[in-house]
Enzyme design. Structure first.
Site, short mmCIF file in Angstrom:
data_model
loop_
_atom_site.label_atom_id
_atom_site.label_comp_id
_atom_site.label_asym_id
_atom_site.label_seq_id
_atom_site.Cartn_x
_atom_site.Cartn_y
_atom_site.Cartn_z
N PRO A 1 0.79 -1.23 0.00
CA PRO A 1 0.00 0.00 0.00
C PRO A 1 0.82 1.28 0.00
O PRO A 1 1.83 1.39 0.69
CB PRO A 1 -0.82 -0.11 1.29
CG PRO A 1 -0.11 -1.09 2.13
CD PRO A 1 0.54 -2.06 1.18
N ASN A 2 0.34 2.21 -0.79
CA ASN A 2 0.83 3.59 -0.88
C ASN A 2 2.15 3.73 -1.63
O ASN A 2 2.60 4.85 -1.87
CB ASN A 2 0.94 4.24 0.51
CG ASN A 2 -0.39 4.33 1.20
OD1 ASN A 2 -1.36 4.80 0.61
ND2 ASN A 2 -0.49 3.85 2.44
N ARG B 1 5.27 12.36 -2.71
CA ARG B 1 5.02 12.86 -1.35
C ARG B 1 6.18 12.41 -0.45
O ARG B 1 6.84 11.43 -0.74
CB ARG B 1 3.74 12.25 -0.76
CG ARG B 1 2.52 12.36 -1.61
CD ARG B 1 1.56 13.41 -1.04
NE ARG B 1 0.20 13.22 -1.54
CZ ARG B 1 -0.17 13.36 -2.81
NH1 ARG B 1 0.72 13.61 -3.73
NH2 ARG B 1 -1.43 13.21 -3.15
N TYR C 1 11.29 9.11 1.68
CA TYR C 1 11.32 8.09 0.63
C TYR C 1 12.05 8.52 -0.64
O TYR C 1 12.15 7.73 -1.59
CB TYR C 1 9.88 7.67 0.29
CG TYR C 1 9.15 7.07 1.46
CD1 TYR C 1 9.56 5.86 2.01
CD2 TYR C 1 8.06 7.71 2.05
CE1 TYR C 1 8.91 5.31 3.09
CE2 TYR C 1 7.40 7.16 3.13
CZ TYR C 1 7.83 5.97 3.66
OH TYR C 1 7.18 5.42 4.73
N ASN D 1 8.20 -5.51 -0.96
CA ASN D 1 8.04 -4.38 -0.05
C ASN D 1 6.56 -4.31 0.28
O ASN D 1 5.76 -3.80 -0.52
CB ASN D 1 8.52 -3.07 -0.69
CG ASN D 1 8.47 -1.92 0.30
OD1 ASN D 1 7.87 -2.04 1.37
ND2 ASN D 1 9.10 -0.81 -0.03
N ALA E 1 3.15 -0.80 4.82
CA ALA E 1 2.67 -0.86 6.21
C ALA E 1 2.11 -2.23 6.59
O ALA E 1 2.07 -2.58 7.78
CB ALA E 1 1.61 0.22 6.44
N GLU F 1 12.53 -9.55 1.89
CA GLU F 1 11.78 -8.40 2.41
C GLU F 1 12.63 -7.14 2.21
O GLU F 1 13.78 -7.10 2.66
CB GLU F 1 11.49 -8.62 3.90
CG GLU F 1 10.77 -7.46 4.54
CD GLU F 1 10.58 -7.65 6.06
OE1 GLU F 1 10.81 -8.77 6.58
OE2 GLU F 1 10.24 -6.65 6.72
N HIS G 1 12.79 -2.82 2.42
CA HIS G 1 12.23 -1.52 2.79
C HIS G 1 13.17 -0.42 2.33
O HIS G 1 14.39 -0.51 2.52
CB HIS G 1 12.01 -1.43 4.30
CG HIS G 1 11.02 -2.44 4.78
ND1 HIS G 1 9.68 -2.34 4.51
CD2 HIS G 1 11.20 -3.60 5.44
CE1 HIS G 1 9.07 -3.40 4.99
NE2 HIS G 1 9.96 -4.18 5.56
N ARG H 1 13.08 4.33 12.72
CA ARG H 1 11.83 5.09 12.70
C ARG H 1 10.98 4.75 13.93
O ARG H 1 11.50 4.26 14.93
CB ARG H 1 11.11 4.82 11.38
CG ARG H 1 11.96 5.25 10.16
CD ARG H 1 11.25 5.05 8.85
NE ARG H 1 10.05 5.89 8.76
CZ ARG H 1 9.14 5.77 7.80
NH1 ARG H 1 9.30 4.85 6.86
NH2 ARG H 1 8.08 6.56 7.79
O1 CA2 Z 1 10.53 1.99 3.90
C1 CA2 Z 1 9.69 1.30 3.29
O2 CA2 Z 1 9.90 0.84 2.17
C2 CA2 Z 1 8.32 1.05 3.90
O3 CA2 Z 1 7.91 -0.26 3.54
C3 CA2 Z 1 7.39 2.07 3.31
C4 CA2 Z 1 5.98 2.03 3.92
C5 CA2 Z 1 6.06 2.08 5.44
O4 CA2 Z 1 4.75 1.92 5.97
C6 CA2 Z 1 6.96 1.01 6.00
O5 CA2 Z 1 7.02 1.15 7.40
C7 CA2 Z 1 8.36 1.15 5.43
C8 CA2 Z 1 5.17 3.21 3.43
C9 CA2 Z 1 5.02 3.25 1.96
C10 CA2 Z 1 4.31 4.50 1.61
O6 CA2 Z 1 5.10 5.22 0.73
C11 CA2 Z 1 4.80 6.52 0.57
C12 CA2 Z 1 5.50 7.19 -0.39
C13 CA2 Z 1 5.29 8.49 -0.61
C14 CA2 Z 1 4.36 9.18 0.15
C15 CA2 Z 1 3.65 8.52 1.11
C16 CA2 Z 1 3.86 7.18 1.33
#
Ligand code: CA2
Length: 149
Positions: free
Chosen positions: A10-11, A18, A23, A79, A82, A103, A105, A112
């Site tokens: 997701p996301n 964003r 990121y 990946n 969340a 896995e 990230h 974090r």
């Molecule tokens: O660091 C990572 O790759 C994560 O898997 C990214 C997830 C986060 O929930 C994990 O804890 C770590 C979030 C992905 C959302 O990505 C976004 C990118 C741009 C703006 C908002 C969210």
């Protein structure tokens, strides 16, 4: 040719649009291109996907399991976003299929918030790569390519 599934949760479709401080500015399309380049170096093809839905991701892990059993899949770079921190279902699916799964990230989840320190996937993953940004995907593919069993 053997395939690597690169699955995104997701996301991650929002990457590059964003929160660049966390990121970076690389988009998911950029990461897909990076994965194809890396896989090509190892004679592998890439099936690259993203979904915001947990059940769809479970179905894709099952599909990966069937491909692995058929001998057409080298493994999965995942990946899970969340869902990493919440989804027993994804962990169960991974364990049930027995697929080699890396896995990944983008961020260093251990630097974090505490809620991101726990992963349901880590115990069933072949390995874990965190904190190296988009490069982690390429490292995951290289790791799968190196596996002999
Ligand atoms: O660091 C990572 O790759 C994560 O898997 C990214 C997830 C986060 O929930 C994990 O804890 C770590 C979030 C992905 C959302 O990505 C976004 C990118 C741009 C703006 C908002 C969210």
């Amino acid at each position: 040719m053997s395939t690597v599934f690169v699955l995104n949760g997701p996301n991650l479709n929002l990457l590059g649009t964003r929160e660049p401080a966390i990121y970076g500015s690389t988009t998911l399309a950029d990461i897909e291109a990076l994965c194809r380049t890396e896989a090509g170096k190892h004679g592998l093809s890439v099936d690259f996907r993203q979904s915001n839905l947990e059940g769809v991701l479970v179905d894709w892990i099952h599909e990966a399991g069937r491909a692995f059993a058929a001998g057409t899949l080298k493994g999965v770079v995942f990946n899970a976003g969340a869902y990493t921190h919440t989804s027993l279902a994804l962990a169960d699916a991974t364990k049930a299929t027995g697929i080699p799964l890396v896995e990944v990230h983008i961020s260093n989840v251990h630097a974090r918030e505490p809620v991101r320190h726990h992963s349901f996937l880590s115990p069933v993953a072949r390995g874990i790569i965190v904190g190296f940004g988009p490069l982690g995907y390429a490292l995951g593919i290289a790791a799968l390519a190196s596996l002999t069993a």
